[in-house]
Motif scaffolding. Sequence first.
Motif, mmCIF file in Angstrom:
data_model
loop_
_atom_site.group_PDB
_atom_site.id
_atom_site.type_symbol
_atom_site.label_atom_id
_atom_site.label_comp_id
_atom_site.label_asym_id
_atom_site.label_seq_id
_atom_site.Cartn_x
_atom_site.Cartn_y
_atom_site.Cartn_z
ATOM 1 N N GLU A 71 0.844 -1.191 0.000
ATOM 2 C CA GLU A 71 0.000 0.000 0.000
ATOM 3 C C GLU A 71 0.876 1.237 0.000
ATOM 4 N N ARG A 72 0.331 2.307 -0.568
ATOM 5 C CA ARG A 72 0.995 3.605 -0.591
ATOM 6 C C ARG A 72 0.643 4.374 0.692
ATOM 7 N N CYS A 73 1.593 5.125 1.200
ATOM 8 C CA CYS A 73 1.341 5.919 2.412
ATOM 9 C C CYS A 73 0.607 7.199 2.021
ATOM 10 N N LEU A 74 -0.686 7.040 1.847
ATOM 11 C CA LEU A 74 -1.583 8.115 1.467
ATOM 12 C C LEU A 74 -2.818 8.049 2.355
ATOM 13 N N ALA A 75 -3.653 9.076 2.285
ATOM 14 C CA ALA A 75 -4.890 9.081 3.059
ATOM 15 C C ALA A 75 -5.779 7.910 2.647
ATOM 16 N N PRO A 76 -6.587 7.359 3.571
ATOM 17 C CA PRO A 76 -7.400 6.177 3.260
ATOM 18 C C PRO A 76 -8.326 6.335 2.065
ATOM 19 N N ASP A 77 -8.796 7.563 1.801
ATOM 20 C CA ASP A 77 -9.732 7.762 0.692
ATOM 21 C C ASP A 77 -9.050 8.215 -0.595
ATOM 22 N N ASP A 78 -7.710 8.211 -0.609
ATOM 23 C CA ASP A 78 -6.990 8.638 -1.812
ATOM 24 C C ASP A 78 -7.239 7.643 -2.941
ATOM 25 N N LEU A 79 -7.477 8.150 -4.134
ATOM 26 C CA LEU A 79 -7.789 7.287 -5.266
ATOM 27 C C LEU A 79 -6.627 6.392 -5.670
ATOM 28 N N GLU A 80 -5.413 6.704 -5.218
ATOM 29 C CA GLU A 80 -4.247 5.896 -5.549
ATOM 30 C C GLU A 80 -4.036 4.739 -4.572
ATOM 31 N N ARG A 81 -4.862 4.650 -3.548
ATOM 32 C CA ARG A 81 -4.735 3.547 -2.609
ATOM 33 C C ARG A 81 -5.277 2.255 -3.221
ATOM 34 N N ASN A 82 -4.575 1.143 -3.008
ATOM 35 C CA ASN A 82 -5.093 -0.154 -3.444
ATOM 36 C C ASN A 82 -6.399 -0.482 -2.735
ATOM 37 N N SER A 83 -6.490 -0.129 -1.466
ATOM 38 C CA SER A 83 -7.706 -0.429 -0.710
ATOM 39 C C SER A 83 -8.896 0.347 -1.245
ATOM 40 N N ARG A 84 -8.681 1.540 -1.763
ATOM 41 C CA ARG A 84 -9.777 2.324 -2.342
ATOM 42 C C ARG A 84 -10.279 1.642 -3.626
ATOM 43 N N LEU A 85 -9.357 1.144 -4.435
ATOM 44 C CA LEU A 85 -9.745 0.422 -5.644
ATOM 45 C C LEU A 85 -10.621 -0.776 -5.304
ATOM 46 N N VAL A 86 -10.222 -1.551 -4.303
ATOM 47 C CA VAL A 86 -10.988 -2.731 -3.902
ATOM 48 C C VAL A 86 -12.330 -2.324 -3.314
ATOM 49 N N GLN A 87 -12.349 -1.253 -2.548
ATOM 50 C CA GLN A 87 -13.591 -0.776 -1.956
ATOM 51 C C GLN A 87 -14.600 -0.391 -3.031
ATOM 52 N N ASP A 88 -14.122 0.216 -4.104
ATOM 53 C CA ASP A 88 -15.010 0.706 -5.153
ATOM 54 C C ASP A 88 -15.438 -0.379 -6.134
ATOM 55 N N THR A 89 -14.821 -1.545 -6.080
ATOM 56 C CA THR A 89 -15.146 -2.616 -7.025
ATOM 57 C C THR A 89 -15.700 -3.830 -6.286
ATOM 58 N N LEU A 90 -14.819 -4.653 -5.770
ATOM 59 C CA LEU A 90 -15.238 -5.901 -5.132
ATOM 60 C C LEU A 90 -16.136 -5.664 -3.925
ATOM 61 N N LEU A 91 -15.726 -4.802 -3.015
ATOM 62 C CA LEU A 91 -16.472 -4.629 -1.767
ATOM 63 C C LEU A 91 -17.781 -3.889 -1.969
ATOM 64 N N ALA A 92 -17.870 -3.081 -3.007
ATOM 65 C CA ALA A 92 -19.105 -2.340 -3.256
ATOM 66 C C ALA A 92 -20.264 -3.256 -3.616
ATOM 67 N N LYS A 93 -19.957 -4.468 -4.099
ATOM 68 C CA LYS A 93 -21.011 -5.355 -4.598
ATOM 69 C C LYS A 93 -20.982 -6.747 -3.981
ATOM 70 N N SER A 94 -20.200 -6.949 -2.931
ATOM 71 C CA SER A 94 -20.157 -8.255 -2.277
ATOM 72 C C SER A 94 -20.191 -8.064 -0.761
#
Length: 233
Positions: A71-94
């Motif tokens: 993970e990148r040392c960025l704010a949790p809601d930063d669009l460059e975070r891997n966790s944000r990508l997963v939140q907006d795709t996999l976790l949004a619908k499962s």
Amino acid sequence: MNVPVWHLYPDAGQLAERLAAAIARMAVEAIAARGAFHLVLAGGHTPKAAYEVLPRLGASWQHWHLYYGDERCLAPDDLERNSRLVQDTLLAKSPIPTRQHHPIPAELGAEAAATAYTHLLPAQRFDLVLLGMGEDGHCASLFPGQEQGFAPDAPAVLPVHHSPKPPADRVSLSAARLRQTRALFFVITGAAKAPAIQRWRVGEDLPAARVGAGFDVWLDAAAWGAPAVRYET
């Protein structure tokens, strides 16, 4: 060094579809055998496409446990975070339980996040690790010329500074911990990656080649960079 198993697909779209199907199948098998599916997620365009497909294929979400390779040392809601990508795709619908989603708290800074994440990782092997590869042959945030943590006694999680790709500060699972898994898939697409794949194939000591030794590499035709004998079906 053990060579990987190369899996070739005509294009990134087909690869993503097959990857999602494989993840769903492995989840069913892991849950049936051990009662849980421990998955390490990667960032990048091709994994993102697979994460978008996965919600219509997966099941038994209450038994899924999600982790991250880096993970990148960025704010949790930063669009460059891997966790944000997963939140907006996999976790949004499962409906994976929130308590079973384990993002790296990289906003704390590299050292503090590495220490905290060490205590969140499971004691057992992962069921599946997904990784991408950079044009320089790096994987997760393990870069050439920097500490990669291959020694058996290496820490499970490494703070990373002076990354050659921004941001400079990151957190990464060590190579040793990434390889503590039942299966590991590199997912690599695009012509920009072809030179690094060729270096891997001729035996150069790249971080990705060392981590991926004996595991599986999924590529599209552009990343393979040479006429393919056959594609996966």
